[in-house]
Write an enzyme that holds these catalytic residues in place. Structure first.
Site, PDB file in Angstrom:
ATOM      1  N   ASP A 263      11.192  22.638 -19.640  1.00 50.88           N
ATOM      2  CA  ASP A 263      10.347  21.486 -19.905  1.00 50.88           C
ATOM      3  C   ASP A 263       8.882  21.968 -19.871  1.00 50.88           C
ATOM      4  O   ASP A 263       8.583  23.108 -19.474  1.00 50.88           O
ATOM      5  CB  ASP A 263      10.603  20.350 -18.919  1.00 50.88           C
ATOM      6  CG  ASP A 263      10.112  19.012 -19.479  1.00 50.88           C
ATOM      7  OD1 ASP A 263       9.428  19.012 -20.525  1.00 50.88           O
ATOM      8  OD2 ASP A 263      10.405  17.960 -18.879  1.00 50.88           O
TER       9      ASP A 263
HETATM   10  C1  BGC Z   1       8.618  15.802 -20.868  1.00 53.50           C
HETATM   11  C2  BGC Z   1       9.701  16.092 -21.882  1.00 53.50           C
HETATM   12  C3  BGC Z   1       9.086  16.278 -23.257  1.00 53.50           C
HETATM   13  C4  BGC Z   1       8.051  17.365 -23.184  1.00 53.50           C
HETATM   14  C5  BGC Z   1       7.406  17.680 -24.524  1.00 53.50           C
HETATM   15  C6  BGC Z   1       7.462  16.768 -20.957  1.00 53.50           C
HETATM   16  O1  BGC Z   1       6.396  16.339 -20.188  1.00 53.50           O
HETATM   17  O2  BGC Z   1       9.196  15.812 -19.584  1.00 53.50           O
HETATM   18  O3  BGC Z   1      10.645  15.057 -21.883  1.00 53.50           O
HETATM   19  O4  BGC Z   1      10.087  16.549 -24.203  1.00 53.50           O
HETATM   20  O5  BGC Z   1       7.046  16.977 -22.268  1.00 53.50           O
HETATM   21  O6  BGC Z   1       6.529  16.710 -24.925  1.00 53.50           O
END
Ligand code: BGC
Length: 746
Positions: A263
């Site tokens: 993530d």
């Molecule tokens: C989130 C994810 C997301 C990623 C990309 C993160 O902060 O937890 O769910 O896909 O950002 O934007």
């Protein structure tokens, strides 16, 4: 490209080239042609070469933009390796559907699959390759802001939807229509302690495997090609560094061979968690755990080269990770056609088309949940009554929730516009009445994330106007709810009530003693105790998306009959959470304990029961259940049994009913839940019509993680319960016999 050519390509790459493939940066790095965007570069501390050669980019949109970027990349890159483009396409690309919690409330996986297919089509022609969806985290605590991104609290229902999303996005991987699904967040992100964002997750392995893991597995079984780690710890180890999660379970037990991405910044955060001394150690932990792509940090970029020089095992792991990324590019057909579905002309036709918007309206209709309808106040029909449409959601285009980035947001019809279309304009009096939320709260809670949204009206005047309109009207429709930034990532709340400023407004309107229909917008189950008393009818609208306003009006007028059912319990109050319908029986259950009430499992200042249970939702018609019958009272491993129930539409409207089947295992080697959803069917009945609904119960449905951790059934007595929600059920009993072959260990 053939498989051996991929291997040849890998062999040709230098260590540096390999590492580039594992770097993902956001679109902000690539916004100026050929010129390095120096601000973000300095902040991230990453070399210009790494930016130029990064293997993938997130959150950059539009066919022309992506064609240009891909061209530039191919011209610059020695080995002509195409970039991957990924984005958060959560509840729609440009045409926005209801938030996933609303999609969960449809209990209609077929429809959700259609919605996902539309999102994929819009995204594919716009040049996108992969969506960071579905989010399948199981959620039991509405304080957590990201419950809006989940389909709810039940592992069976979440698994059904996980499959629907993946099938919708990926289809048959047609380059012009489909994109890859990246399932997230692996794993258990939905259970942070106290509901606080990014907080520790800690639970037994049994609970984790029994309830939290199945939906991820279901998504992979449906063919999902990518997975994202989660921010949280599991059993003391951050998921992004967990070999147990990402190698033992994901790759060895489940046989997943696709790409695992961290993530956002999660690799770097291993240092903040305190499991890595420095970023070099963070890179090592993540690579060892099986993380292929490092999203938005410079940790892989700056540390892998020295790590693999020192350690042969890591060099092999680097090759494995790069191979998986190259294979994914190959599966997308990018070596043959690096622009894939991107096509500016087609994009203009497909994206935000009337047809897609029509589907969004239908999905929104089915996501709305009617929670109360006293004296049949709804539907309104083609009424000539004077309607006051008041409240902060009466005239806003902000109906899509935190995860929508549609450039068509301004074209989202507001409730006011939808009312003007359905009723005669002179009969509709519109006033927002009060701001969405207190101005100080906005500033303090959302900080710089909050882009100025000052109320452009005189608050006192608007309040007075709304009260005047309410006085003048025969019926009041109050459109209230959370600010959309109160839910979503970083949207944890300790209170689950409407903003105080709205509660004051509602009280003032209630004092007029007129019929009030409440429409509540929210990204989570709220504590609606007061509103349940104050409003004569109550509709949960979630964030219903681009066509949400029209869908709400369809429900209000009766053009559509509500069929949404909650996929997440609405607590009576915040003190009950986490709360879920499939709880264990305690040693002192409130209902039938031999102990005095004082010493039973209960609150002394609140009921045990939620305000609205899982599976709950009303219709304008009535459904009667009768004649619950089992084909036989005994079942074995090989012979399932069938159970049937007759459902009759005894009301006056055609309607859709969701017939829900729950099971209970009365005695087990570990405590079993008081009930568990195992099947459901949706039927449409016209007034007076009856239908016999038949379910098959198989031995497989009775399996669980037993005391010995084997996933198997145990012979004994079971209850089967069928009905309209998790509390309103008819019951019968059957036995699973202990014949040879049933998986019971001595
Ligand atoms: C989130 C994810 C997301 C990623 C990309 C993160 O902060 O937890 O769910 O896909 O950002 O934007």
């Amino acid at each position: 490209m053939k498989n051996n050519e991929i291997h040849n390509l890998l062999n040709k790459l230098s260590v540096k080239d390999k590492i580039y493939q594992l770097i993902q940066l956001s679109g902000q790095f690539y916004q100026q042609d050929d010129e390095l965007v120096t601000g973000p570069q300095q902040k991230l501390g990453i070399a210009a070469e790494a930016i130029k050669n990064a293997g993938s980019v997130l959150n950059i949109r539009g066919a022309q933009e992506l064609i240009n970027l891909q061209k530039r990349n191919l011209e610059n890159s020695e080995h002509a390796i195409p970039m991957l483009f990924m984005a958060d396409i959560i509840n729609g690309y440009e045409t926005i559907f209801p938030i996933p919690l609303g999609l969960g409330a449809t209990w209609n996986p077929g429809l959700v699959k259609e919605a996902a297919a539309v999102s994929a089509h819009e995204a594919a022609v716009s040049g996108m390759h992969i969506t960071f969806s579905p989010m399948v985290d199981l959620v039991r605590d509405p304080r957590w802001g990201r419950v809006m991104e989940s389909t709810g609290e039940d592992s069976f229902l979440n698994s059904v939807f996980a499959q629907a999303f993946v099938e919708g996005y990926q289809g048959d991987m047609n380059p012009d229509k489909n994109i890859v699904a990246c399932v997230k967040h692996f794993a258990g992100y939905g259970a942070p302690e106290g509901g606080r964002e990014y907080n520790t997750v800690d639970m037994s392995e049994r609970t984790f495997r029994e309830y939290y893991l199945p939906a991820y597995k279901a998504a992979l079984d449906a063919g999902a090609k990518m997975m994202m780690t989660s921010f949280n710890t599991v059993d003391g180890i951050p998921a992004t560094a967990s070999e147990w999660l990402n190698r033992t379970i994901l790759r060895e037990e489940w046989g997943f061979n696709g790409v695992l991405i961290s993530d956002y910044a999660a690799v770097k955060e291993l240092k903040d968690h305190g499991v890595a001394r420095d970023f070099k150690e963070a890179a090592k932990l993540a690579l060892k755990a099986g993380v292929d792509i490092d999203m938005m940090t410079s940790v892989y970029a700056n540390n892998l080269e020295s790590l693999v020089a020192e350690d042969e095992e890591l060099r092999l792991l680097l090759d494995e990770a790069v191979l998986r990324v190259l294979q994914l590019k190959n599966e997308l057909g990018l070596f043959e056609n690096p622009f894939r579905g991107a096509d500016v002309e087609v994009e203009n036709v497909v994206v935000f088309s009337d047809q897609n918007r029509e589907l969004a309206r239908k999905v929104a209709q089915e996501s709305l949940v009617l929670l109360k309808n006293a004296n049949g106040i709804l539907p309104l029909g083609n009424t000539d009554a004077k309607i006051a449409l008041i409240g902060p959601y009466a005239d806003t285009t902000s109906l899509s929730g935190m995860w929508s980035f549609s450039s068509h947001q301004q074209e989202t019809p507001t409730l006011k516009q939808a009312f003007f279309e359905a009723f005669s304009e002179e009969n509709v009096l519109v006033s927002v009445g009060c701001p969405m939320i207190e101005a100080d709260f906005l500033k303090d809670s959302f900080g710089s994330y909050h882009t100025a949204e000052s109320t452009s009206f005189d608050e006192e005047q608007e309040f007075a106007r709304a009260i005047d309109y309410a006085n003048e009207a025969d019926i009041i429709v109050m459109a209230v709810g959370e600010h959309h930034l109160q839910s979503g990532e970083g949207g944890s709340r300790a209170q689950l009530t409407l903003p105080e400023i709205q509660k004051t407004f509602i009280k003032a309107v209630k004092a007029l003693n007129k019929p009030i229909i409440g429409v509540v917008f929210s990204g989570r189950p709220l504590d609606l105790r007061d509103e349940f008393q104050q409003f004569d009818a109550l509709i949960e609208a979630w964030y219903p998306g681009t066509e949400g306003a029209g869908a709400i009006v369809d429900i209000l007028t009766g053009k559509a009959n509500p069929s949404g059912r909650l996929s997440m319990t609405f607590p009576y109050e915040v003190g009950q959470v986490p709360i879920h319908y499939n709880e264990f029986s305690t040693g002192r259950p409130l209902a039938d304990s031999s102990h005095s009430k004082r010493f039973t499992s209960r609150y002394i200042d609140a009921p045990n029961k939620p305000l609205f249970p899982f599976g709950y939702g009303l219709s304008y018609t009535h459904f009667e259940y009768s004649n619950l019958k089992l084909s036989q009272k005994q079942m074995s491993e090989k012979s399932g049994i069938t159970v049937s129930v007759t459902v009759k539409n005894s009301g006056n409207y055609i309607g859709k009913e969701t017939v829900q089947l729950y099971l209970r295992d009365l005695v087990g080697s570990v405590v079993r839940p008081v009930k568990e959803l195992k099947a459901f069917q949706q039927i449409v009945l016209i007034p007076g019509e009856s239908q016999t609904v038949v379910f098959e119960i198989t031995e497989e449905m009775l399996r669980f993680h037993r005391a010995d951790m084997k996933y198997a059934s145990e012979p004994g007595e079971f209850h089967v319960m069928i009905g309209r929600n998790s509390e309103d059920l008819q019951k019968a009993e059957f036995t699973l016999t202990a014949e040879a072959g049933v998986l019971i260990e001595p």
